[in-house]
Design a protein around this motif. Structure first.
Motif, PDB file in Angstrom:
ATOM      1  N   LEU A 172       1.624  11.654   5.902  1.00 35.77           N
ATOM      2  CA  LEU A 172       1.739  10.869   4.675  1.00 35.77           C
ATOM      3  C   LEU A 172       1.295  11.615   3.417  1.00 35.77           C
ATOM      4  O   LEU A 172       1.908  11.483   2.359  1.00 35.77           O
ATOM      5  N   ILE A 173       0.219  12.394   3.516  1.00 36.24           N
ATOM      6  CA  ILE A 173      -0.327  13.020   2.303  1.00 36.24           C
ATOM      7  C   ILE A 173      -0.433  14.541   2.387  1.00 36.24           C
ATOM      8  O   ILE A 173      -0.907  15.190   1.456  1.00 36.24           O
ATOM      9  N   MET A 197       0.848  -1.196   0.000  1.00 39.03           N
ATOM     10  CA  MET A 197       0.000   0.000   0.000  1.00 39.03           C
ATOM     11  C   MET A 197       0.888   1.252   0.000  1.00 39.03           C
ATOM     12  O   MET A 197       1.766   1.385   0.844  1.00 39.03           O
ATOM     13  N   SER A 198       0.664   2.153  -0.949  1.00 37.31           N
ATOM     14  CA  SER A 198       1.464   3.371  -1.044  1.00 37.31           C
ATOM     15  C   SER A 198       1.134   4.333   0.090  1.00 37.31           C
ATOM     16  O   SER A 198       0.081   4.210   0.746  1.00 37.31           O
ATOM     17  N   ASN A 199       2.033   5.284   0.313  1.00 33.78           N
ATOM     18  CA  ASN A 199       1.793   6.292   1.352  1.00 33.78           C
ATOM     19  C   ASN A 199       0.539   7.106   1.059  1.00 33.78           C
ATOM     20  O   ASN A 199      -0.202   7.480   1.979  1.00 33.78           O
ATOM     21  N   GLN A 200       0.285   7.402  -0.219  1.00 30.90           N
ATOM     22  CA  GLN A 200      -0.907   8.167  -0.595  1.00 30.90           C
ATOM     23  C   GLN A 200      -2.176   7.407  -0.230  1.00 30.90           C
ATOM     24  O   GLN A 200      -3.117   7.960   0.345  1.00 30.90           O
ATOM     25  N   THR A 201      -2.200   6.116  -0.559  1.00 29.67           N
ATOM     26  CA  THR A 201      -3.371   5.285  -0.253  1.00 29.67           C
ATOM     27  C   THR A 201      -3.540   5.120   1.247  1.00 29.67           C
ATOM     28  O   THR A 201      -4.653   5.234   1.778  1.00 29.67           O
ATOM     29  N   LYS A 202      -2.432   4.853   1.935  1.00 33.79           N
ATOM     30  CA  LYS A 202      -2.485   4.670   3.379  1.00 33.79           C
ATOM     31  C   LYS A 202      -2.941   5.956   4.073  1.00 33.79           C
ATOM     32  O   LYS A 202      -3.775   5.922   4.990  1.00 33.79           O
TER      33      LYS A 202
END
Length: 293
Positions: free
Chosen positions: A243-244, A1-6
């Motif tokens: 994260l985002i 899972m990418s940082n954007q998704t997480k």
């Protein structure tokens, strides 16, 4: 899972937990005094987090001392003031007005991010934000312009607006967290400091205004808001910011009225009407537009 998704998932889950908190709040209005609810909410959060964080916090005492002014400012804004003002606001204004004013939080965050971090606000983001606000207004007014024009504002509305600004600034401060402070130590330090600042006000309320009655309703409500709407949600929100970024995290907050409407349908038996479905679609569309690369 990418940082954007997480990060998006964490922000969504935090928003969902706060939505449950709003549904619970509608059932205990007037049952628990505002400062008492805020104080025990954060006391429970501190107690639950303590076994996992106290050792690391003690070991990081030198780092905490170095950044104590930053931690105090963050604690006062996000812990001591924000939720307490919301509980006071709820005593003198309607849930409709609170929901209407709550949409200012992401706007404050976007503006502050622009001023402090020089984050660009693209045309597509502006279109998305306008779309989201339109969806929220449709939800609150049930599609009636007349209802929007005839909303009466009170002192509670002003308190809610101030609370929204403070939470926006708290979100900005979280992004500036020193790397030396781990997420666990930061969260525990902010919770403890914020609760300590609440203590004298709680004592005053207890002695001169209204005492907290620890019946089943109070215990269940404070346990939920202390663990899930405080400890878990604040951790998720802070991690989402890391994260985002602040702006993307803030925009997900607009889903609160969507989640609250769905939860109220299942747990309070409140019907979902066509304007609510339309507004949910508009809000989600706005989020998708805003987060386009």
């Amino acid at each position: 899972m990418s940082n954007q998704t997480k990060g998006a998932f964490f922000a969504l889950l935090a928003t969902l937990l706060w939505s449950v908190n709003m549904v619970i709040a509608s059932g205990i209005k007037g049952h628990i005094p505002p400062i008492g609810l805020a104080f025990w909410r954060w006391t429970i959060a501190c107690i639950v987090l303590a076994p996992f964080a106290i050792k690391s916090t003690v070991e990081s005492f030198t780092i905490i001392k170095k950044h104590i002014l930053y931690l105090m400012g963050t604690a006062v804004l996000g812990i001591t003031i924000f939720n307490t003002l919301i509980y006071f606001a709820g005593k003198t204004t309607s849930a409709v007005n609170l929901s209407l004013i709550a949409i200012s939080i992401p706007l404050f965050i976007v503006v502050l991010s622009r001023i402090i971090f020089k984050e660009k606000v693209s045309t597509i983001k502006i279109v998305g934000i306008v779309t989201i606000i339109t969806g929220v207004l449709v939800l609150i007014t049930k599609g009636s312009l007349e209802a929007l024009l005839h909303i009466n504002f009170t002192i509670g509305d002003l308190l809610m607006l101030v609370a929204c600004f403070f939470f926006a600034y708290y979100t900005i401060l979280v992004r500036q967290k020193p790397d030396e402070l781990t997420a666990k130590v930061f969260l525990f330090s902010v919770f403890v400091i914020g609760t300590i600042f609440l203590l004298p006000f709680y004592i005053w309320e207890h002695l001169f205004y209204k005492k907290v009655i620890f019946d089943t309703k109070t215990v269940l409500a404070t346990t939920y808001v202390g663990i899930f709407a405080s400890l878990v949600s604040y951790y998720l929100w802070n991690e989402a910011i890391r994260l985002i970024g602040t702006s993307k995290t803030a925009l997900i907050y607009y889903l609160i009225p969507v989640f609250s409407g769905i939860l109220a349908y299942f747990f309070l038996g409140q019907a979902i009407v066509i304007t609510q479905i339309i507004s949910m679609g508009i809000i989600i569309t706005g989020l998708l537009i805003t987060n386009r690369k």
